[in-house]
Structure formats: structure tokens, C-alpha cells
Design a protein around this motif. Sequence first.
Motif, mmCIF file in Angstrom:
data_model
loop_
_atom_site.group_PDB
_atom_site.id
_atom_site.type_symbol
_atom_site.label_atom_id
_atom_site.label_comp_id
_atom_site.label_asym_id
_atom_site.label_seq_id
_atom_site.Cartn_x
_atom_site.Cartn_y
_atom_site.Cartn_z
ATOM 1 N N UNK A 145 -34.882 78.696 -9.331
ATOM 2 C CA UNK A 145 -35.726 79.522 -8.472
ATOM 3 C C UNK A 145 -35.771 80.941 -9.034
ATOM 4 N N UNK A 148 -38.427 80.950 -11.609
ATOM 5 C CA UNK A 148 -39.736 80.868 -10.952
ATOM 6 C C UNK A 148 -40.086 82.211 -10.309
ATOM 7 N N UNK A 149 -39.107 82.859 -9.702
ATOM 8 C CA UNK A 149 -39.354 84.172 -9.088
ATOM 9 C C UNK A 149 -39.788 85.190 -10.138
ATOM 10 N N UNK A 152 -43.253 84.420 -11.423
ATOM 11 C CA UNK A 152 -44.282 84.778 -10.444
ATOM 12 C C UNK A 152 -44.488 86.289 -10.426
ATOM 13 N N UNK A 153 -43.397 87.043 -10.498
ATOM 14 C CA UNK A 153 -43.476 88.502 -10.526
ATOM 15 C C UNK A 153 -44.223 89.010 -11.747
ATOM 16 N N UNK A 156 -47.798 86.016 -12.206
ATOM 17 C CA UNK A 156 -48.681 85.684 -11.095
ATOM 18 C C UNK A 156 -49.025 84.207 -11.126
ATOM 19 N N UNK A 157 -50.324 83.913 -11.084
ATOM 20 C CA UNK A 157 -50.730 82.503 -11.040
ATOM 21 C C UNK A 157 -50.342 81.779 -12.327
ATOM 22 N N UNK A 177 -40.423 74.583 -7.960
ATOM 23 C CA UNK A 177 -40.722 75.810 -7.206
ATOM 24 C C UNK A 177 -42.133 76.304 -7.513
ATOM 25 N N UNK A 180 -44.721 74.475 -5.670
ATOM 26 C CA UNK A 180 -44.851 74.864 -4.253
ATOM 27 C C UNK A 180 -45.862 76.004 -4.134
ATOM 28 N N UNK A 181 -45.831 76.920 -5.108
ATOM 29 C CA UNK A 181 -46.767 78.045 -5.087
ATOM 30 C C UNK A 181 -48.159 77.603 -5.518
ATOM 31 N N UNK A 182 -48.193 76.773 -6.544
ATOM 32 C CA UNK A 182 -49.465 76.392 -7.168
ATOM 33 C C UNK A 182 -49.507 74.866 -7.253
ATOM 34 N N UNK A 183 -50.009 74.211 -6.214
ATOM 35 C CA UNK A 183 -49.939 72.745 -6.159
ATOM 36 C C UNK A 183 -50.630 72.046 -7.335
#
Lengths: 349, 325
Positions: A145, A148-149, A152-153, A156-157, A177, A180-183
Motif C-alpha cells: 500500500x 501504491x500511495x 498515486x501521489x 495520479x491515474x 490497491x 481499487x483506485x482504477x478498476x
Amino acid sequence: MTADYLRAFETPRFAPLAPNLVAAAFPLMKLMPARYMVDRAEAAGELVAGGHIVETTSGTFGLAIAMLASVRGYRLTLLTASSLIDPKLRHRIERLGANVVAIDDPAGDGNQRGRLERLQELLQQDTDTFWPRQYDSAGNRLAYARLAEQAARSIGRIDCLVGCVGTGGSLCGTGGFLRELFPELRIVAVDTHRSMLFGQPVGRRMLRGLGNSVLPGNVRHEMVDEIHWVGALPAYAMAHALFREHGLFMGPTSGAAALVASWFARHNAEASTLVIMPDAGHRHADTVYDDAWLSALDGWPVPAPTHPIEQDRIVPGSETEWTRFLWRRRSLAAVLVAQGGRQEAGPTA
Amino acid sequence: MSSEEAQRARAGRNGGGNGSPSPTSALRVGVGRAIAHHGELLQGVFEEGDGRLHRGLITLPHPSLQSVATFWPCETGKIRTRPAHPSKAARAVALTLQHLGLPGAGGDLTIESEIPVGHGFGSSTADVVASIRAAAAAAGLTLRRSTICRLAIAAEEASDAIAYGDQPVLFAHREGRILEHFEGEFPPLVIVGFQSGSRTVDTLQLPRARYREEEIQLFRVLRGLAARAFRRQDARLIGRVATMSAIVSQRHLPKRRFPAVVAMAEEHGACGVQVAHSGTLCGIILDGSKSDVAANAAVLAAKARSGGFRGVTTFALNAEGTLPS
């Protein structure tokens, strides 16, 4: 909470390799799951001050957990196979105070069974012993995670994640993870020929640090869209290219991952792609980055291939080849049945 | 007030107590305002640098609803409120005056609020924050936002980040302090909000959610994506954060007809769905920079009304142009 630098050390740098491709370049990725699992064990009381950690590993997870054990004052016993451990890595781990036990390996397959038997003995001898179980414990996926964090920071996408599979922790953890953000996220797995993880028959593997001869529970086949098997030589060639073209001095598994990710990003210009690069190249200075060592290899030099060989049947390639198979988020059993019912996938770990 | 008295007030707790004029005489009429919120974009537990977990949230500000507090100094030594019920607001005023070195000052506190109570609009915190500001204004002073949050927590146990207005922060609502100041600002958003249920919720009576390890790790990832969304003013990313947080919240304080709300959002190409994690509010998040946003919001609002949702409202945050009311 101890004020240890290892929390910072586990953080990757994000290196743009192309307009739509970013690499998460780790000095030593395995610190991320190692610290997570040790932190959780401390919080759950499974690991007490001065306690004992045991694990079976022949790679960088051993180094990572040895660094943690040394900093935090735990005893550590690592079980490896005589055929697998690299003497320099072993010395480095031993310098940190760990006890490295090399189990005889007459068959040359890593003798995971013998290592696990010895590990069980150790667990029974000493009830204060903590076994992280990087192959099967959910912690090895949940730890990512953090990756992934950070991705994402900084990015982004994300539309596509590319990474090597050994225990499954980094790719299936990060991918879980991010999905979950980007199916719609596509997950592209990188393995090597004669690793059993994605249905190839087990055999001698030249590229180390990815693949496996047993199947860890952390490999989640149903998450994977496509699988690439990269031979040792193209992986080495791509590692060289990363250093020449980007100043990224990474290990050969990072070369394999970058080879696949660069190809994917070139052919999917709209897809924001993230590739995981697990460790730095210093450990390989005398081998992968040494011309004399390389020149003794059959088939070297190879140019880095520009595209994979498409397969619809899973068959091992040579160490100069790179093959691709559309996995389509199926289970291992489903793929093997579709391949003609071959059931030689072997026991689960 | 005289400069000497002002100095004494500014000296905070160390000032006061020299006898002569009563603390109330240092005060004048003070007015304070605070905005509402529309639930949260994210709520969960978050790790700080020390590795410890803290409960925290990202509030979705609702700048068009306000609470206005007026404090009228009065030599009674007590703080009386009109309407009589918000004792937390009176407590907040007393704490503020004490903080300013004016313990024992008294007066009448009037609260005029347009914020509905008990649905997740943060009416209670808005009253408290407005009252703190009114008390400070009565003393001729302003307070740091961090001080306002600390006083609000002392007055009502849990708070939210509305003292920070429309500045995006990850706020530890049980501790009254910031876990992370996000770089950037809220993306332009238009929210079509409504009630997912008719009952009101007493926030402080709710059991605290006990999150699973998978959820705790997911919150970490959502925090990272929120940071990106604020830095780039990306409505779609913040919508995704809110939707995931709302999905986790369904396990802890389920909203009735939540799947219908998500389906409605998807059907109209919305960025996502947000909820009040301790209330009944739901909101569909639209990208406020899109030219058709007002029309789309109107269609969604009509659909929500005809679908039986109550209290349908539309409001904008950081968006330009006008909205149908």
C-alpha cells in the motif's frame, strides 16, 4: 517507534522513462514488506524484544530482514540452499549478525522442502520465534500500500502496472490497491522461463530474483492480464540500456521488467504505465555488469529485443528469448485446463 | 479597549488578574462566522511520521451555508445563549475568553445558523467555530486556525476542519490538529447532495469505526491520491477517493440506497459519490470545470427528487459561473 532510517530507505525514486512510463526504482524493495511484517509482529506481540526471526530466503528479502533485525536487536536465522546463495550476499548478511544456514541441495532445485522442515524444527525449539512467511502471509501484499500511495501521489491515474513475480507480494499487493483506485488497471506480470508460477515446467533458471520453483500463496493469478517470460540475456541487455540511457543502475530483474514495460508503453501511448524495479545493480557488478563474465555466456551479446514472441501455448523459451501469453485474469488451474489439462504445476508452498 | 488592555489580552493566559476593571469591560460586540460542510471526501485512520495511526478526515466544505455567532458582552459573569440549547457554543466562548486571558468575562451569545442539524452538515462545529471567532472578535483579536481547532475540540470532543475554510487538509478530528496540509486547492466541484435517510444522527453517540487492516492500508493509498487530486485540481481523482471512502463507510454506517446513488452517478458520468461518514448525507460529485455541469447537475437533482431522495440541494466549490438553485 524506533527512529530508523530504513523507513526512508524503503522508499523508491520515481523515474520517468517515457512520456507515459514511470519506474518506481527501489534501492532494496524488500525492505518494504520486511518492515511492515516486523512492525505488525511487534504490534501483535508475536515478536518480543530480543526475539528470534526465521525465514527461508536466498535473495534480497534476507538482506532486508537482516538490516531490520540488526537495527532493532533481533536474532535472525535465514535458511537457504547451498546451490542458491551468492557468497557476497551471504557475507553481507552475516556481517549484520544473522545466522545463514545453507541446506544441502543435491537436486539443485533449491530444496524448499528441506528448508521448510528445518524451519519447523527451529520454530518448535524456540517458542519465541517469529516466521514472517513472505510467501504466504497477507502482510507481504498489504505492505505495498505504501508503494501504491507513493505512486498515486506522484503519478495520479495509472492504467497499467508492470512488475516481476517471485512471491507475488509486490505485483499483486500494489496491483490490488491500484485496482481499487482504477478498476480498469491492467496488470502485466514478468516471469522467467522454467519458473512454475505461470504454468511452465520447472527447470534450471539463469535469471535470479524472480520466478519460483514452488507456488507462493501471494501469487494471485486471477489479477493478471498478461504474462511475459523474459530470458536472462535480454534482461541483462535491458539493464545495461537503463544505465546508459537513464543513469539507472539496477539489477537484472529490473531490466526484465523495464523491457516489458517499455514495449507496453510504446504500444499503448494513452496508457499511464508504472513499472516496479526491485533493486539496485551493485550486487551484480561482478556478473551482469562485467564484460568478462558476460562473454562466457552462450549467446551473449544480444541486442535488447523490441517485442515479445506471442504464445498461445505455454512452453519454455531459451535464455535469449522473451515470450508473451494473454492470461486474461484466469486461475492457474483454468489456464492449465485450457492448455490441455497439464497438471504438473506442482505443490503449493 | 485601551492599548494596555489589548496588550494584556494578547499576552494570553499570562495576562489578567491585576484586579482593576472587570474582564468584560475589555470586550465589545463581536461577530464570528463559520461555514458548513457536506460530509467528507475521505474518512479513516492515517499514519503519521512516527508510525502511529490517527483518526482523520478530509472535509468537503459547503461555503454557501453559514452559522453566524454574535457575542454581546454583559457584566453578568456568565455566558447565556440564544437559542438556549447549544451549550457547546457557550463552552467554546468561555474557553476562548480564558485562552485570551479574560476568564470570567460574560455576555450573551446569539447564533443564527442556516445549517440543518443532524444530517452531517457539521452544524454543531460551525456553531462552535463561529462562537470562538465571535469571542475573539469581541476581544479585538483574531486566532490562528490551529488554535480555533484546539478550542473547538475542547468544547465538543470531536470537530472537523471547517476552521480551515476551503483549504484542503487531512484533519485529526478527535485531536483537533492537522495530519497533512495538502498542496494546491480543491478542484472545481459541483455537488448534488441529498439525504439518504430521514433519521438524524448524533455524531458523538456513534461508535467509533473499527477498521480492518486492509481498510487501513487502503486509506493510505486514498490519502496519496487525494494529495495528487488537490495538487492538480483533478475532480475525477478526488471523486474516486470519495467513492472508495464511501464504499468503506458502508460497512460501518451504511447509507440506504447507496448502490442506487452510485449507479446514478455512473450513468451521468459523475466523478464519484461522497457521504457524511457520521450522517445521512450523500453527494454526487461533478467536475465544475465542464461546460455542461450546470445542466447535468439540474438533471441529476431532478432525478434524485423523483427517485424519492429528500433535501436535494446543489452547491459549488471553487467553480465559476452560476448554478440553478
